[in-house]
Write a protein that holds these residues in place. Structure first.
Motif, PDB file in Angstrom:
ATOM      1  N   ALA A 101       3.472  -6.609  10.211  1.00 56.95           N
ATOM      2  CA  ALA A 101       2.110  -6.989   9.797  1.00 56.95           C
ATOM      3  C   ALA A 101       2.155  -8.086   8.737  1.00 56.95           C
ATOM      4  O   ALA A 101       1.348  -9.033   8.783  1.00 56.95           O
ATOM      5  CB  ALA A 101       1.352  -5.773   9.279  1.00 56.95           C
ATOM      6  N   CYS A 102       3.094  -7.997   7.801  1.00 60.55           N
ATOM      7  CA  CYS A 102       3.251  -9.060   6.794  1.00 60.55           C
ATOM      8  C   CYS A 102       3.558 -10.381   7.464  1.00 60.55           C
ATOM      9  O   CYS A 102       2.931 -11.407   7.163  1.00 60.55           O
ATOM     10  CB  CYS A 102       4.392  -8.719   5.829  1.00 60.55           C
ATOM     11  SG  CYS A 102       4.031  -7.478   4.604  1.00 60.55           S
ATOM     12  N   LEU A 103       4.527 -10.371   8.373  1.00 57.40           N
ATOM     13  CA  LEU A 103       4.963 -11.613   9.006  1.00 57.40           C
ATOM     14  C   LEU A 103       3.885 -12.212   9.904  1.00 57.40           C
ATOM     15  O   LEU A 103       3.769 -13.440   9.995  1.00 57.40           O
ATOM     16  CB  LEU A 103       6.246 -11.377   9.798  1.00 57.40           C
ATOM     17  CG  LEU A 103       7.457 -10.991   8.957  1.00 57.40           C
ATOM     18  CD1 LEU A 103       8.654 -10.710   9.845  1.00 57.40           C
ATOM     19  CD2 LEU A 103       7.781 -12.067   7.938  1.00 57.40           C
ATOM     20  N   LEU A 104       3.089 -11.379  10.549  1.00 55.83           N
ATOM     21  CA  LEU A 104       2.019 -11.892  11.401  1.00 55.83           C
ATOM     22  C   LEU A 104       0.876 -12.480  10.585  1.00 55.83           C
ATOM     23  O   LEU A 104       0.261 -13.465  10.992  1.00 55.83           O
ATOM     24  CB  LEU A 104       1.505 -10.790  12.333  1.00 55.83           C
ATOM     25  CG  LEU A 104       2.502 -10.315  13.393  1.00 55.83           C
ATOM     26  CD1 LEU A 104       1.909  -9.175  14.207  1.00 55.83           C
ATOM     27  CD2 LEU A 104       2.936 -11.457  14.301  1.00 55.83           C
ATOM     28  N   ALA A 105       0.591 -11.906   9.437  1.00 57.53           N
ATOM     29  CA  ALA A 105      -0.494 -12.401   8.578  1.00 57.53           C
ATOM     30  C   ALA A 105      -0.058 -13.584   7.716  1.00 57.53           C
ATOM     31  O   ALA A 105      -0.897 -14.352   7.244  1.00 57.53           O
ATOM     32  CB  ALA A 105      -0.998 -11.271   7.676  1.00 57.53           C
ATOM     33  N   LEU A 106       1.233 -13.740   7.534  1.00 55.27           N
ATOM     34  CA  LEU A 106       1.752 -14.724   6.591  1.00 55.27           C
ATOM     35  C   LEU A 106       1.390 -16.181   6.891  1.00 55.27           C
ATOM     36  O   LEU A 106       1.002 -16.903   5.968  1.00 55.27           O
ATOM     37  CB  LEU A 106       3.267 -14.562   6.457  1.00 55.27           C
ATOM     38  CG  LEU A 106       3.937 -15.344   5.349  1.00 55.27           C
ATOM     39  CD1 LEU A 106       3.304 -15.078   3.997  1.00 55.27           C
ATOM     40  CD2 LEU A 106       5.426 -15.015   5.327  1.00 55.27           C
ATOM     41  N   PRO A 107       1.486 -16.666   8.127  1.00 60.69           N
ATOM     42  CA  PRO A 107       1.146 -18.079   8.344  1.00 60.69           C
ATOM     43  C   PRO A 107      -0.262 -18.448   7.867  1.00 60.69           C
ATOM     44  O   PRO A 107      -0.430 -19.464   7.172  1.00 60.69           O
ATOM     45  CB  PRO A 107       1.300 -18.259   9.858  1.00 60.69           C
ATOM     46  CG  PRO A 107       2.344 -17.244  10.226  1.00 60.69           C
ATOM     47  CD  PRO A 107       2.034 -16.057   9.342  1.00 60.69           C
TER      48      PRO A 107
END
Length: 163
Positions: A101-107
Motif C-alpha cells: 500500500a505504501c509503494l502504490l500510494a508513493l508515486p
C-alpha cells in the motif's frame, strides 16, 4: 480497512505518538533502521530535502518512510529523482499488504510533494529477498547494478513516472 499515505506534518499529535511505537523485526533493523533513527533524520536537522510519510490504516499509523531530494540525495541517485529510505511496517502489522500500500500510494504523494521529479529510486541489500520481491512486484525496475553497501551488496531500483 481504509489506508492512506500522509505527510508527517499532517499527523495529529496522537498519531505522531503512535508512530513512535512502530517497531520492525530485529532482523530487519540493519536494512530499515528503527523509528527513532528515522524520526531523528526527519526532525533533528529539518531540511526541505527530507520528507516523512506515514501510512494510516483506519487513521492509525502502521508504516513509515522517508523521501529525499537535493541537497540530501545519496551519491548514486539521479538529480531528477526522489529516493526512498527507512521503509518500516510495524512488525505486528506485517503480512497485511501495508508495504505494498505504501509503494502504490508513493508515486502520487511524491509528485504532489515535488512536482518536478521524474522517478523514485532506492537502494536495497541484494540479500533482502522479501524487500526485493516487494519492490519488483510493485513495478520498480532493477538497474542491474550492484555496489558495496553498509551491510553487503546493494541493488539500485527505479520507479519511473508515466510522462
Amino acid at each position: 480497512m481504509q489506508t492512506r499515505l500522509v505527510s508527517y506534518e499532517a499527523l495529529s499529535a496522537v498519531q505522531q505518538q503512535q508512530l513512535s511505537d512502530i517497531e520492525v523485526h530485529p532482523e530487519q533493523l540493519p536494512f530499515s533502521g528503527d523509528m527513532h533513527c528515522a524520526l531523528n533524520t526527519l526532525l533533528a536537522n529539518p531540511s526541505p530535502g527530507v520528507k516523512g510519510f506515514a501510512l494510516l490504516a483506519d487513521e492509525i499509523p502502521v508504516a513509515f518512510l522517508l523521501l529525499k531530494r537535493p541537497p540530501c540525495l545519496p551519491h548514486w541517485a539521479d538529480e531528477h529523482s526522489a529516493t526512498l529510505h527507512a521503509l518500516q511496517v510495524d512488525r505486528r502489522q506485517q503480512g497485511r499488504g501495508f508495504g505494498k500500500a505504501c509503494l502504490l500510494a508513493l508515486p502520487a504523494v511524491a509528485i504532489e510533494t515535488w512536482p518536478q521529479i521524474k522517478a523514485l529510486e532506492l537502494s536495497v541489500d541484494s540479500d533482502n529477498a522479501a524487500a526485493m520481491g516487494l519492490y519488483l512486484r510493485a513495478g520498480w525496475v532493477d538497474s542491474g547494478e550492484a555496489y558495496k553497501g553498509r551491510i553487503g551488496y546493494e541493488r539500485r531500483l527505479r520507479r519511473a513516472f508515466d510522462s
